[in-house]
Write an enzyme that holds these catalytic residues in place. Structure first.
Site: not given
Length: 277
Positions: A58, A132, A176
């Site tokens: 990622d 992101n 988050s």
């Protein structure tokens, strides 16, 4: 699809072995495929490329997304490490996935990105883009900082916390989430504000429409002392901030396309990820 380009993280793809296998597999089918290392910062990708295959994880895909967002070329992620949300297949599934790409058995999900502009007074001191999240946190010794938040120019609230995360739906399953934020479906168009270790018990994440403009201002430190902070884009690029500085965060004009070929719903993907499957 018949025009591909591979960008590989050489730390995870030793000697570019997997990248070479992909190029050879496509060559046997009469398809040329360019290959480049992630560390080659100047990415000169031909504009006729239809798909960029990203080998790494990622983090690698996030970096490539920022680098190539203006080209409009969709990305297909191959996870060379452990858990990944953006990279759909691992190295064992590469060649079946290539066959599906060649047969046009896929869809492209458009993911919103955030743009952040840092101001010192009226002067722009830094700017970045993130798929992101954008994180504003303290710099230096451990201490809470004061963060004043505005939405569309209107005062919202103030956090005394270690920092604040402003995330896209894509980023809602990253930092988050680990800070207690909600999971948002990736196709949604909204922004999530999540405080980091806030010093009030009733502080929760706030979800806003994607078109809202969020401003975070650095407040004074203890005893009105000047405070130092840092705005970080996707955990990579950072811009220093001090008391009185502000960062204006809004939906970027550009979006990035992520190639998906699985028939699994978002709910099923999340269930499998969270259960470690």
């Amino acid at each position: 699809m018949d025009r591909f380009y591979v960008i590989t993280n050489e730390e995870k793809d030793k000697d570019m072995h997997v990248a070479g296998q992909i190029a050879a597999y496509l060559k046997r089918r009469g398809i040329a495929c360019g290959v480049q290392k992630l560390s080659q910062r100047a990415m000169r990708i031909p504009l006729d490329i239809q798909c960029i295959i990203v080998l790494g994880g990622d983090g690698t895909l996030l970096q490539v997304a920022r680098e190539v967002v203006d080209t409009g070329i969709p990305l297909f992620g191959v996870n060379m490490g452990t858990l990944g949300y953006l990279a759909e297949v691992d190295r064992r599934g590469i060649f079946p996935a290539l066959d599906k790409l060649l047969q046009d058995e896929y869809e492209v999900e458009k993911r919103m990105m955030l743009q952040g502009t840092v101001y010192h007074g009226d002067q722009v001191t830094g700017r970045g883009i993130a798929l992101n999240d954008i994180v504003i946190g303290r710099e230096g010794p451990l201490r809470v900082i004061c963060l004043r938040n505005y939405v569309n120019g209107e005062y919202l609230n103030e956090y005394k916390a270690d920092g604040i995360i402003v995330a896209t739906p894509t980023g809602s399953t990253g930092y988050s989430l680990s800070a207690g934020g909600p999971i948002v479906a990736p196709k949604a168009r909204m922004t999530v504000i999540t405080p980091l270790a806030p010093h009030t018990l009733n502080s929760r994440s706030i979800i806003l429409p994607g078109d809202d403009v969020i401003t975070v201002e650095i407040g004074e430190g203890r005893h009105q002392a000047p405070e130092e902070a840092m705005a970080t884009f996707d955990g990579d690029i950072s811009v220093s901030m001090v008391t009185g500085d502000r960062i204006v965060i809004e939906k970027a004009q550009a979006s990035v396309g992520i190639i998906k070929m699985s028939n699994l719903s978002f709910v099923e993907v999340m269930r499998r990820k969270m259960s470690g499957q």
